[in-house]
Design an enzyme around this catalytic site. Structure first.
Site, PDB file in Angstrom:
ATOM      1  N   LYS A 191       1.289  -3.186   8.988  1.00 33.61           N
ATOM      2  CA  LYS A 191       2.396  -2.236   9.013  1.00 33.61           C
ATOM      3  C   LYS A 191       3.646  -2.977   9.480  1.00 33.61           C
ATOM      4  O   LYS A 191       3.619  -3.656  10.508  1.00 33.61           O
ATOM      5  CB  LYS A 191       2.095  -1.077   9.975  1.00 33.61           C
TER       6      LYS A 191
ATOM      7  N   LEU B 237       0.829  -1.206   0.000  1.00 35.82           N
ATOM      8  CA  LEU B 237       0.000   0.000   0.000  1.00 35.82           C
ATOM      9  C   LEU B 237       0.861   1.253   0.000  1.00 35.82           C
ATOM     10  O   LEU B 237       0.550   2.243  -0.654  1.00 35.82           O
ATOM     11  CB  LEU B 237      -0.929   0.010   1.218  1.00 35.82           C
TER      12      LEU B 237
ATOM     13  N   GLY C 276      10.084   4.090   2.993  1.00 35.02           N
ATOM     14  CA  GLY C 276      11.529   4.197   2.815  1.00 35.02           C
ATOM     15  C   GLY C 276      12.280   3.639   3.999  1.00 35.02           C
ATOM     16  O   GLY C 276      12.294   2.435   4.239  1.00 35.02           O
ATOM     17  N   GLY C 277      12.931   4.515   4.729  1.00 35.20           N
ATOM     18  CA  GLY C 277      13.783   4.075   5.836  1.00 35.20           C
ATOM     19  C   GLY C 277      13.015   3.587   7.042  1.00 35.20           C
ATOM     20  O   GLY C 277      13.617   3.094   7.990  1.00 35.20           O
ATOM     21  N   PHE C 278      11.697   3.739   7.046  1.00 33.41           N
ATOM     22  CA  PHE C 278      10.915   3.349   8.226  1.00 33.41           C
ATOM     23  C   PHE C 278      10.322   1.954   8.084  1.00 33.41           C
ATOM     24  O   PHE C 278      10.436   1.119   8.959  1.00 33.41           O
ATOM     25  CB  PHE C 278       9.802   4.369   8.454  1.00 33.41           C
ATOM     26  N   GLY C 279       9.686   1.671   6.977  1.00 33.79           N
ATOM     27  CA  GLY C 279       9.053   0.382   6.782  1.00 33.79           C
ATOM     28  C   GLY C 279       8.045   0.446   5.664  1.00 33.79           C
ATOM     29  O   GLY C 279       8.056   1.362   4.836  1.00 33.79           O
TER      30      GLY C 279
ATOM     31  N   ASP D  66      -1.557  14.090  14.330  1.00 39.80           N
ATOM     32  CA  ASP D  66      -1.269  14.113  12.895  1.00 39.80           C
ATOM     33  C   ASP D  66      -2.550  14.049  12.075  1.00 39.80           C
ATOM     34  O   ASP D  66      -2.682  13.247  11.142  1.00 39.80           O
ATOM     35  CB  ASP D  66      -0.341  12.962  12.513  1.00 39.80           C
TER      36      ASP D  66
ATOM     37  N   THR E 125       3.746  -0.589   4.393  1.00 41.72           N
ATOM     38  CA  THR E 125       2.375  -0.930   4.761  1.00 41.72           C
ATOM     39  C   THR E 125       1.805  -1.800   3.649  1.00 41.72           C
ATOM     40  O   THR E 125       1.922  -1.471   2.466  1.00 41.72           O
ATOM     41  CB  THR E 125       1.515   0.325   4.931  1.00 41.72           C
TER      42      THR E 125
END
Length: 647
Positions: free
Chosen positions: A39, A14, A18-21, A137, A23
């Site tokens: 996630k 989905l 990038g550097g986080f992960g 957010d 979904t």
């Protein structure tokens, strides 16, 4: 990707952070391949603080979803686990489109649509804030319009924070999205409920103007909030502009502090006096049009609303109801507690009952509506639907949620005066108590030997009186769930019960054609009222505590002197059985519903017929709003109808 936890099968990506992960969209094999969202936390950066923070935020998001997912407009947490050195969070899939994509297709929202969005989202913010959570957010990308019912769902709690004495990040750290986040959140790392409200205001600005707050922030910082109206393509009402102004206040102290404050400013300005022709008669209701200024006084009295979720200002409200043969009625009295209620009880002259008109029709999915309860704040309606219970938004006509637990048809429902607890009685011989804010069952009462068809809640919300087909009335302590006692005197099933406004006495009506008055605390019968020739289907006691009103299958309504037991007068203009009665909160008027497809409004003092409302078949339940300007009816034609006063 292989099957995760031997349960979740990934179907596509989905998004890639990038550097986080990443979904993923996946299928839950344990739930018949139901779609879900996974996630994956896979940070590639090496900084120890950043890595620790990412893991902490990911874990906190799972906690938030577990805590808040009970709300129908927040995704439910399905699983949280570690596998192959990665963390995974699995949540409910919301099938729909986020508001940013919707905006790109629509190229702008009308003021009316912005009001609808606020109406739908503010109760969700109220819900999370009251549970000590700040989202931090809120933006169009994190709001999804669900395809199935059009409701707005709030997603992505990865930045959310538990509200404590100091909701603050380390110096120089901010969480949120520039342009949408309040200055205290970006500059100081501090966040409050008011911070979420700023983000909601920025979201409304973006949808209304088509201009990105992020773009304005990069060019002008927070200066744009002072001149936001310059970006409007079409003029909006002063009322809505004032609300958005206060949402976008740069100074947190000058901003709205709670979702409730916004709701109080919005709802009086959303009351519609437009005839039914302007409303679709299905569950996808649109918001009412704006009032003209000549209705300012009326709208300031009138409280309309939504889901809410639903923690309500305490105001006295009681309901009594019918029998197995679909005999249901509701009535309301004045509260003996003023607390902090915003509800205004009008003088009789302020409610021209002859001007009631049909404003909305809700279509029940597949069952006759036998009982209804109108929340004390007038924003939500609860109704039976077969063996389930449904809560509806009075403003939008949309279903908020469904309560399931009974194994037989639900015959009767009522709310406690504070609007926080619902009580339901069923043919399965049980009574269930529900937490309305959470939509969860609290406890089940099981002592009756036959179907439960009538009950009433005392004005203080502590005592429940239940009438049953076993010819008895059982008294329960709602706080402990313990039975207090049983009243016996009727020779046939008890079809209706009602407490007096002071809570000292209880009245009961029966198939044995009588009405009995009780000192319920002592378990003693005070007197018996006789005069009806058929079943007493419904009873109510006027707010002054002096007059008892009863409806009957003999097609009449009788008014009685509560102190002497003498009949005051008989009203007999219905051509079929009277199944429901309700008294206005000011005690000035009475509504009666009959199988003759009419609702009649009467002057209680004179017995004069004020008005007749037509078009509702098999009326089973009636309820007035606290200001007396809205009447809700339910019937065998599978509908709930909303009638309003027009001046």
């Amino acid at each position: 990707m292989a099957l995760l936890r031997n349960r979740f099968r990934v179907t596509r990506v989905l998004s890639d952070e990038g550097g986080f992960g990443r979904t993923y969209l996946a299928e839950d094999l344990d739930k018949l391949n139901e779609r879900c969202v996974i996630k994956q936390l896979a940070p590639k950066f090496q900084d120890s603080w950043a890595l620790s923070k990412a893991v902490d935020l990911f874990h906190k998001e799972a906690q938030r979803l577990q805590q808040l997912g009970e709300h129908s407009q927040i995704p439910t947490l399905l699983a949280y686990f570690e596998e192959n050195n990665y963390l995974y969070l699995v949540q409910q899939f919301i099938d729909g489109q986020n508001l940013l994509k919707e905006l790109q297709q629509k190229r702008g929202y009308s003021a009316k649509e912005i009001r609808e969005i606020l109406l739908d989202l503010l109760p969700v913010l109220k819900f999370i804030h009251e549970r000590g959570v700040i989202h931090r957010d809120i933006k169009p990308q994190n709001i999804i319009r669900r395809k199935s019912d059009g409701r707005l769902c709030l997603i992505d709690f990865g930045s959310s924070k538990q509200l404590t004495a100091k909701v603050q990040m380390p110096m120089g750290t901010s969480i949120g999205s520039h342009g949408y986040s309040a200055i205290e959140q970006i500059r100081d790392g501090k966040a409050y409920p008011a911070s979420d409200l700023f983000s909601l205001g920025a979201t409304c600005f973006h949808l209304l103007t088509g201009t990105s707050p992020f773009k304005l922030w990069t060019e002008h910082g927070y200066a744009w909030v002072q001149d936001w109206q310059e970006f409007l393509k079409n003029p909006i009402s002063d009322e809505l502009a004032e609300v958005i102004d206060k949402l976008l206040e740069k100074d947190v102290k000058q901003r709205y502090q709670s979702a409730d404050q916004v709701l109080k400013d919005l709802f009086p300005k959303q009351t519609s006096l437009v005839k039914e022709a302007n409303y679709p008669t299905n569950l996808q209701q649109t918001q009412p049009t704006l009032l003209s200024r000549k209705y300012t006084l009326l709208r300031n009295f009138f409280l309309l609303g939504s889901v809410v979720l639903l923690l309500v200002l305490g105001q006295f409200f009681y309901q009594q109801s019918g029998r197995l043969e679909l005999s249901i009625s509701s009535s309301f009295g004045k509260s003996n507690q003023n607390s902090n209620s915003e509800t205004i009880t009008p003088e009789p002259s302020q409610v021209p009952l002859q001007n009631f008109y049909l404003a909305k029709t809700f279509k029940s999915p597949d069952r006759s509506v036998l009982s209804i309860a109108l929340a004390p704040n007038g924003k939500t309606i609860v109704s039976n639907s077969g063996d389930t219970i449904k809560m509806w938004s009075l403003a939008t006509g949309q279903e908020i949620y469904t309560l399931k637990g009974h194994t037989g048809r639900v015959n009767i429902i009522a709310m406690t005066p504070d609007g926080q607890t619902l009580v339901s009685g069923s043919e399965d011989k049980t009574i269930k108590l529900w937490n309305l804010a959470r939509g969860q069952e609290i406890r089940t009462l099981e002592e009756h030997s036959n179907s439960v068809n009538a009950f009433a809640i005392s004005p203080d919300g502590k005592t429940l009186a239940i009438g049953s087909d076993d010819n008895t009335i059982k008294l329960w302590d709602l706080t402990t769930g313990q039975q207090i006692g049983t009243l016996k005197s009727h020779s046939s099933w008890v079809s209706a019960v009602a407490f007096s406004p002071d809570g000292q006495t209880l009245a009961s009506g029966s198939r044995d054609k009588t009405i009995k008055l009780w000192n319920w605390a002592k378990g003693k019968k005070i007197r018996t009222f006789t005069g009806h020739s058929q079943t007493v289907t419904s009873i109510a006691i006027a707010p002054d505590g002096n007059t008892l009103v009863s409806g009957s299958d003999d097609k009449t309504i009788k008014l009685w002197n509560l102190d002497t037991g003498e009949e005051i007068r008989t009203l007999h203009k219905h051509s079929d059985q009277v199944k429901a009665i309700a008294i206005t909160p000011d005690g000035y008027a009475l509504a009666s519903g009959s199988l003759d497809k009419t609702i009649k409004l009467w002057n209680i003092d004179t017995g004069e017929e004020i008005h007749t409302l037509k078009g509702h078949d098999g009326i089973q339940a009636l309820a007035f709003s606290q200001d007396g300007k809205t009447l809700v009816s339910a019937g065998l034609d599978n509908t709930i109808k909303v009638w309003r006063v027009s001046e």
